[in-house]
Enzyme design. Sequence first.
Site: not given
Lengths: 232, 187
Positions: A103, A142, A152, A155, A157
């Site tokens: 991110y 990640y 995780r 995905h 959000h």
Amino acid sequence: MNHNQRDWEVHPPYLYPDYKSTVFRAPSKPLIPMKHTLSESTGPVYGQDSVGQFDNDLTKNGIRNGEPLGERIVVSGRILDIDGRPIKNTLVEIWQANAAGRYIHKVDQHNAPLDPNFFGGGRCVTDENGRYTFMTIKPGAYPWGNHPNAWRPNHIHFSLFGSNITNRLVTQMYFPGDPLLQYDPIYQGVPEKARHLLVSQFDLSLTQPDFALGYNFDIVLRGHNATPFENQ
Amino acid sequence: MTQTPSQTVGPYFAYGLSPQQYLYNHTSIASGNLRTSSTQGEPITIKGRVLDGQGNAIPDAMIEIWQADAKGQYNPTDSDFKGFGRFGTGTDPEAQFIFQTIKPASVDGQAPHITVVVFMRGLLTHAYTRLYFSDETTENQKDIILNTVPEERKNTLIAQRQETPEGIVYQWDIVMQGEQETVFFDV
């Protein structure tokens, strides 16, 4: 009770100890039921004027000196209410990791590269059929600190407004066949019967030949059936 | 059809949902500042922290507020007051949320109040609560929603009015767990 109250048979509980952060953050006392008043049957309205030119194309809205790296995908779907009616002209906000699973957020210190040409945030407004469409890059998986060797699943959000403040929803879209789903306490926190609703479907009709694969992800909000009750 | 399940907002919402507040190079749809110099009504600041079950201030929560204007209207057509604010607790050194807004008027005979929605890492489904005002004692006593709350917990919903050099500040912490746990509603 209005029939479009939050359906606690599909939403995750506040306390889900396998997801460690819930332990000291989950409300511990029972929720107090609230009848809907005008404050609940209204909500903010964000239309096309809140969306910039490339906000729905994450392969373009972060470009500095080239194309972002990774697998281009179209993510599209319809926003519906529980009666299957499209929710038109409602804002959809998304954010995600880059193809390497990193991110852009300053707090994310995962040892994977940032992509100078990928920002990872986008928004759009649904059309007359309640449909939204984004062009983006498939996010990477990640690691995170919940438990040893925790990862995780891939995905994206999502944040939705719908027709009033009780329709507010923040959720995550997953990808079909992801082997990490069975180990992810955030996904597993959803009651079993509803988990599949968070997994997008590969959709050949959404692909752009020679350019991008396509995934469909429909989202069902509560809708606006709540009847404000008469005052006194 | 079945409602789509909620998932946590996670720790990395800032650049997607409140980029300007966190100094990312992207516009925000909403911020902690709901008013302009021409907004009618009493200017107020709402400040507070979000406390976890160990009493620590949570620096990665996102708070949204939804309110009527000074005439008791939602989405007023006669002004640019949107009534919606969004603020992450990650930019203030004390992890406070800070809203610059105006005090709403009464709506439908209810005491003046603000709808508050709480999101954070570790909260798989967002939580709804309401903020009421400490200087509205008479109205608060008659409020149909506040009166569904057990007497000993009502104080968790009442923001305390303070007159400060920078203006009127309402102080209100959101407590996730414990004796002073904020009342959350099944809305």
